[in-house]
Structure formats: C-alpha cells, structure tokens
Design a protein around this motif. Structure first.
Motif, PDB file in Angstrom:
ATOM      1  N   ASP A  19      52.811  40.814  43.364  1.00 26.07           N
ATOM      2  CA  ASP A  19      53.837  40.182  44.198  1.00 26.07           C
ATOM      3  C   ASP A  19      54.098  38.731  43.818  1.00 26.07           C
ATOM      4  O   ASP A  19      55.109  38.156  44.235  1.00 26.07           O
ATOM      5  N   ALA A  20      53.210  38.121  43.061  1.00 27.71           N
ATOM      6  CA  ALA A  20      53.325  36.695  42.746  1.00 27.71           C
ATOM      7  C   ALA A  20      54.437  36.449  41.724  1.00 27.71           C
ATOM      8  O   ALA A  20      54.715  37.284  40.862  1.00 27.71           O
ATOM      9  N   ARG A  27      50.614  37.266  34.247  1.00 20.38           N
ATOM     10  CA  ARG A  27      50.284  38.376  35.146  1.00 20.38           C
ATOM     11  C   ARG A  27      49.512  39.464  34.403  1.00 20.38           C
ATOM     12  O   ARG A  27      48.511  39.995  34.886  1.00 20.38           O
ATOM     13  N   ALA A  28      49.997  39.832  33.203  1.00 19.70           N
ATOM     14  CA  ALA A  28      49.342  40.892  32.430  1.00 19.70           C
ATOM     15  C   ALA A  28      47.912  40.512  32.071  1.00 19.70           C
ATOM     16  O   ALA A  28      46.997  41.345  32.138  1.00 19.70           O
ATOM     17  N   ASP A  42      48.813  28.807  42.916  1.00 22.96           N
ATOM     18  CA  ASP A  42      49.584  28.780  44.158  1.00 22.96           C
ATOM     19  C   ASP A  42      50.570  29.935  44.242  1.00 22.96           C
ATOM     20  O   ASP A  42      50.926  30.377  45.340  1.00 22.96           O
ATOM     21  N   ALA A  43      51.036  30.430  43.106  1.00 27.39           N
ATOM     22  CA  ALA A  43      51.959  31.558  43.127  1.00 27.39           C
ATOM     23  C   ALA A  43      51.278  32.829  43.626  1.00 27.39           C
ATOM     24  O   ALA A  43      51.940  33.736  44.143  1.00 27.39           O
ATOM     25  N   VAL A  44      49.948  32.894  43.488  1.00 21.18           N
ATOM     26  CA  VAL A  44      49.203  34.087  43.908  1.00 21.18           C
ATOM     27  C   VAL A  44      48.595  33.906  45.296  1.00 21.18           C
ATOM     28  O   VAL A  44      48.695  34.788  46.155  1.00 21.18           O
ATOM     29  N   ILE A  45      47.955  32.770  45.539  1.00 19.15           N
ATOM     30  CA  ILE A  45      47.295  32.494  46.825  1.00 19.15           C
ATOM     31  C   ILE A  45      47.761  31.112  47.306  1.00 19.15           C
ATOM     32  O   ILE A  45      46.992  30.143  47.269  1.00 19.15           O
ATOM     33  N   PRO A  46      49.016  31.003  47.747  1.00 19.91           N
ATOM     34  CA  PRO A  46      49.580  29.686  48.090  1.00 19.91           C
ATOM     35  C   PRO A  46      48.801  28.978  49.193  1.00 19.91           C
ATOM     36  O   PRO A  46      48.392  29.585  50.187  1.00 19.91           O
ATOM     37  N   MET A  59      58.467  30.191  48.387  1.00 22.12           N
ATOM     38  CA  MET A  59      57.534  30.779  47.414  1.00 22.12           C
ATOM     39  C   MET A  59      57.283  29.794  46.282  1.00 22.12           C
ATOM     40  O   MET A  59      58.202  29.135  45.800  1.00 22.12           O
ATOM     41  N   THR A  60      56.041  29.711  45.836  1.00 14.51           N
ATOM     42  CA  THR A  60      55.695  28.841  44.707  1.00 14.51           C
ATOM     43  C   THR A  60      56.090  29.502  43.400  1.00 14.51           C
ATOM     44  O   THR A  60      55.823  30.683  43.191  1.00 14.51           O
TER      45      THR A  60
END
Length: 440
Positions: free
Chosen positions: A95-96, A103-104, A48-52, A1-2
């Motif tokens: 989920d990231a 995130r918020a 990358d943490a969201v759409i790696p 995971m990133t």
C-alpha cells in the motif's frame, strides 16, 4: 500520504560491495549508506511511506575500536505491537507509495525472513508471526536500507563472507545458539564465517544483504567512487563493530592480464593400502567421485618388507570430508586416514555445449566443452571425453576423429585459450555435480 523519492537509474558497470566480515545488522547498513553520502531524508521518506509518523531516523558520528563510523538510530515514536504477520507487513509495503525497485527489494528481504522463520519453526511462511524482526525498527531497517541502496544506482551488489558469530543469545523463544537458527537458515548458499564471539549477524541484516546481493566474494576490481562505514550498537575492544561499503565502477580487465585465480579451502585424505584386491580400486575411486570428492587418485608405493601398495588420495571440500572418510573406511581395508588442510587455486569454470558435425549424411551432435577462465579470458577449453566416447560409439566414427571434430567445434565457438570469455554463454544441459567436481 508520504511520497518516497524515486530510486536512481541503474548505471551499467556500477557495483556496490558490502564488507560484512565483522557482522551485519540493519542499523549498521543504514549507517554505512548515510556515511557514503545517501541523504538521511531519502531513508526517512521511504520509511514514512510505509509506517508514517512511527519512526524517526537520526545519524551521528561515533568511533568503534578507534575507527570513525556513522551510527543511525531508529527511534520508535508510537506504541508497537508485540508481533506482526508476514501478510501484514506485505500489505504495508504493497500500500505504500514506494519506488517499485525499493518495494521489490523490501518484499524480497521480508520474504526471505518469512521462509527462514517458517522452516525453523516448521510452519508455512504465510503463517509466520514475526517478533523481533516484525517490530517497527526492523521495518525501518529494511525499507531504509533498500531505499539507500536503490539511490546509489548500482547494477549489482556483492557481499563479502559474512561473520555470523558464536556462543548463545537470549531471544523471544529463550536461549538460542549462535548463529541463531533463522540466521543459519538465511546463510544457506552464501559464504560465511564465525568471526568471533557473540551474535555478529542479525536475521534482518543477513536477510538484507543476501536479498540485495547477487554474489558472495571479495572486493571486486573497481574504481572506487564512494565509501561508507556504519556502526553497530556495541563498541567491542577486539574488533571494529562496523559494516563497510564501497561503490565504484567495475574495472575492465584487459586480455592476458595477470589476474589471480580464485582460492578455495580444501582437505586431502590419504591412506596407504597394501592388501586390497587391485580390481576393486576403480570402483572405490568412482564411489568417492560420485559422493562429492573433487578428485581421487592412486599413487603406487613400496612399503616395508618390499610389499607393493598404493596411497589413496582424496581431494575434497571440508564439508564433504566426513562422508568421504566413511566411504574410504567402508570400501578399503585401511585402519586409518590422514587429513591435511590445503588451499586450492582454481579457475572459474563453465560448461558449454557445441554441435559437432561428423559429415553427411550424419547430423551434428552436441558435446560439452569444459571451459576454465579467469579475468574475462579463456584459459582452457577441453571436450568432455565421456560425450566424445558416447558419440563415437553411437556413430561408429573412431574416437580420435570425434575428438578432433569436437576441438574444431570448440574453436569455431571461440572457446580457445586467450580469447575473451563471454559470460552469456549458454551452459550445457545435464551437467552433473560429479562432472563439475572432476574439473576441480
């Protein structure tokens, strides 16, 4: 995971100003952040943490109408589905492995988009299917911009009036007017202007700045630390297609500093009337104020053949002018109305409730104080006369005595000309828009 980097700690007094006077889009904001010194790796890690493995960010120096700027390209590396639902995007963000602040902010931006699209298409926000704004490059714009702003540690963000554009565009739903329906919906409550031809603000760009910013306004008084210029895709000959940002520490304005008052556009409606029963004028003025006029008043005049008459003056926000004209035509005998455009220099205003003691055995009662302030200093503080009169009527104490007591209570609360203004003062409960309009 990133793993995305953590956001920088918020620094008290640090402010970020976004100049969107030439328009705004997600990639323009990304470019401005990189140009201001945010490492591209910070933005890439968050995306990358969201759409790696789905998107690659690159940055290059370009010119727009002769001005240097940074252009961030968002290259999609995988096949992209035609649309995504709001719940799908919310799940990706949830989920990231993102910093909570990033995130918020990203969730807030997409929530604004979902609400706007839902209102435009008449469906609940949960059922919205994103098309253009659900694509991978739009997700990268939102997440990367939120990560970049968080890395600067600004305590607050201010955005200039946003240029939305004019004309038409071709979109998923066909030819749409500019501002596009979703853009116009996102603009509610924010200062905007047309700014020129074409689409100057995208839904993603406007959702970002209106969710990140706490206020619309000009460049705040600050000591500038960093600046950045981000480029849009097109190079327009008539204007630089850029977003600018400035990061700095807000200046502390000393008491009695010469701070300019805030300026607002307004219109003045005027008409001369010589055949209206004068007993009707108080009702006419009351109706105009209740309908949103900033002020309404009469001037006695002498017309042709020596006839006594009155000039009715109505000061109003330009958006309220049409409704007020209809009221004047309906409730007076005039056959025409003159309209002129003016600029108002106004103090920032607030209402504060203070307790006014009237002596034993009576208990103290609240009276609202109208406060005019600028540059962190009280300029005027005046008890609301309707509250004073109501309190006098309820207690049997003469109005003059209640007014004196209200002035004393305001002084006790440090609501005095020349005293520093406390922005945390609790507003008076029940202040109406008509009351506020009367202070203008």
């Amino acid at each position: 995971m990133t793993h995305a980097p953590h956001a920088a700690p918020t620094v008290a007094g640090r402010v970020l100003w976004v100049d969107a006077s030439a328009g705004v889009a997600g990639d323009m904001l990304l470019g401005a952040l990189v140009d201001a010194g945010v490492p591209l790796d910070v933005l890439q890690a968050a995306v990358d943490a969201v759409i790696p493995g789905s998107v690659r960010l690159t940055a290059a120096t370009v010119t727009r109408a002769g001005l240097r700027a940074t252009k961030v390209e968002v290259d999609v590396l995988v096949d992209d589905p035609p649309h995504r639902t709001w719940s799908t995007i919310r799940g990706l963000l949830g989920d990231a492995d993102l910093d909570p602040a990033v995130r918020a902010a990203a969730l807030a931006a997409f929530a604004r988009l979902a609400d706007a699209e839902g209102r435009v298409h008449g469906v609940p926000a949960e059922d919205v299917h994103f098309h253009e704004v659900g694509a991978l490059d739009a997700i990268a714009d939102v997440v990367g911009s939120c990560a970049g702003v968080a890395s600067l540690g600004a305590a607050r963000v201010v955005v200039s009036p946003v240029a939305l554009g004019s004309g038409t565009i071709d979109a998923h739903h066909g030819t749409l007017p500019v501002p596009a329906p979703a853009v116009l919906e996102l603009a509610r409550g924010w200062d905007v202007l047309a700014g020129g031809r074409g689409e100057l603000a995208t839904p993603t760009g406007l959702a970002l700045v209106t969710s990140l910013a706490s206020a619309s306004g000009p460049l705040p008084a600050m000591r500038v630390e960093r600046t950045g210029v981000g480029a849009g895709t097109r190079d327009r000959p008539d204007r630089a297609n850029v977003v600018r940002i400035a990061l700095g520490t807000e200046a502390v304005v000393p008491p009695h500093a010469d701070v300019r008052t805030r300026q607002e556009p307004a219109v003045v409606l005027e008409t001369n009337v010589d055949d209206l029963d004068p007993r009707l004028w108080p009702g006419v003025l009351a109706r105009l104020l209740a309908a949103g006029a900033s002020d309404a008043w009469l001037t006695p005049i002498l017309m042709k053949k020596g006839r006594p008459a009155h000039t009715l003056h109505v000061l109003a926000d330009p958006l309220a002018a049409d409704a007020l004209r209809e009221l004047v035509l309906a409730h007076t005998t005039t056959l025409g109305i003159r309209t002129s455009t003016v600029t108002k220099d106004v103090l920032d205003r607030a209402w504060v409730s203070v307790d006014v003691p009237l002596g034993a055995p009576r208990e103290s009662s609240p009276v609202r104080i109208k406060v005019g302030h600028r540059g962190g200093v009280v300029v005027q503080a005046m008890p609301e006369f309707e509250d004073v009169a109501a309190l006098a009527d309820a207690t049997g104490v003469p109005v003059a005595q209640v007014l004196t007591a209200a002035h004393a209570a305001a002084a006790g609360a440090r609501l005095l000309a020349g005293v520093p203004w406390d922005e945390t003062q609790t507003p008076a409960v029940g202040t109406s828009s008509a009351d506020d309009a009367a202070t203008r």
